[in-house]
Design a protein around this motif. Sequence first.
Motif, PDB file in Angstrom:
ATOM      1  N   GLU A 181      29.661  41.477  13.054  1.00  0.00           N
ATOM      2  CA  GLU A 181      29.066  42.239  12.922  1.00  0.00           C
ATOM      3  C   GLU A 181      27.319  41.800  13.951  1.00  0.00           C
ATOM      4  N   MET A 218      27.650  39.213  16.083  1.00  0.00           N
ATOM      5  CA  MET A 218      27.211  40.266  17.281  1.00  0.00           C
ATOM      6  C   MET A 218      26.007  40.359  17.624  1.00  0.00           C
ATOM      7  N   GLU A 234      31.993  43.756  26.814  1.00  0.00           N
ATOM      8  CA  GLU A 234      32.893  44.414  26.348  1.00  0.00           C
ATOM      9  C   GLU A 234      33.226  43.761  25.177  1.00  0.00           C
ATOM     10  N   ARG A 235      33.133  44.641  24.204  1.00  0.00           N
ATOM     11  CA  ARG A 235      34.011  44.475  22.654  1.00  0.00           C
ATOM     12  C   ARG A 235      35.364  44.700  22.556  1.00  0.00           C
ATOM     13  N   LEU A 259      38.743  44.337  16.607  1.00  0.00           N
ATOM     14  CA  LEU A 259      37.854  43.361  15.188  1.00  0.00           C
ATOM     15  C   LEU A 259      39.650  42.660  15.022  1.00  0.00           C
ATOM     16  N   LEU A 278      37.080  38.195  16.544  1.00  0.00           N
ATOM     17  CA  LEU A 278      36.504  39.543  17.495  1.00  0.00           C
ATOM     18  C   LEU A 278      36.182  38.885  19.084  1.00  0.00           C
ATOM     19  N   VAL A 325      34.867  39.431  22.461  1.00  0.00           N
ATOM     20  CA  VAL A 325      34.266  40.115  23.214  1.00  0.00           C
ATOM     21  C   VAL A 325      34.646  39.759  25.077  1.00  0.00           C
TER      22      VAL A 325
END
Length: 161
Positions: free
Chosen positions: A58, A61, A79-80, A83, A92, A94
């Motif tokens: 996080e 990000m 666009e995530r 996880l 993660l 993306v």
Amino acid sequence: MPSFDVVSEVDQHELANALDQANREIDTRYDFKGADARIGQSGESGLQLEAQSEFQIEQMMDILLKKIAKRGIDVRCLERGKLAESGRRATLDVEVKQGIDSDSAKRMVKTVKDSKLKVQASIQGEKLRVTGKSRDDLQQVMALLRGGDWGRPLQFENLRD
């Protein structure tokens, strides 16, 4: 007849620069000392964040979004994914969205037609071409499309008289 194209593209060079800056900041931050955290490109249109915990992901990000915004790239193009945590690693994915998908293109064409301007809009692959008799009508279409929420950034190119 004047025309222009509506596209949604990300400058790959600026994206690479933003990734390099984010990785440099992660390397120098105290809370990432010895964490072996990296942001890398996966495939042609994807990024992958790797760290030891979800909290670090996080934080990474947040760093990535700031660096991308500073380089002039709209963060709506990201666009995530999901996880994934496995043992002592968290990743993660993306996705970097490029091009205009067919649903958005159809909505744009419908919006342009409903505006009652004397222009024609046609879908050409992952872009939209708008043609009309006057340049003023084309500029009104640009303003109309800028005001809409299409879920991705739009650029206008190939303006021809």
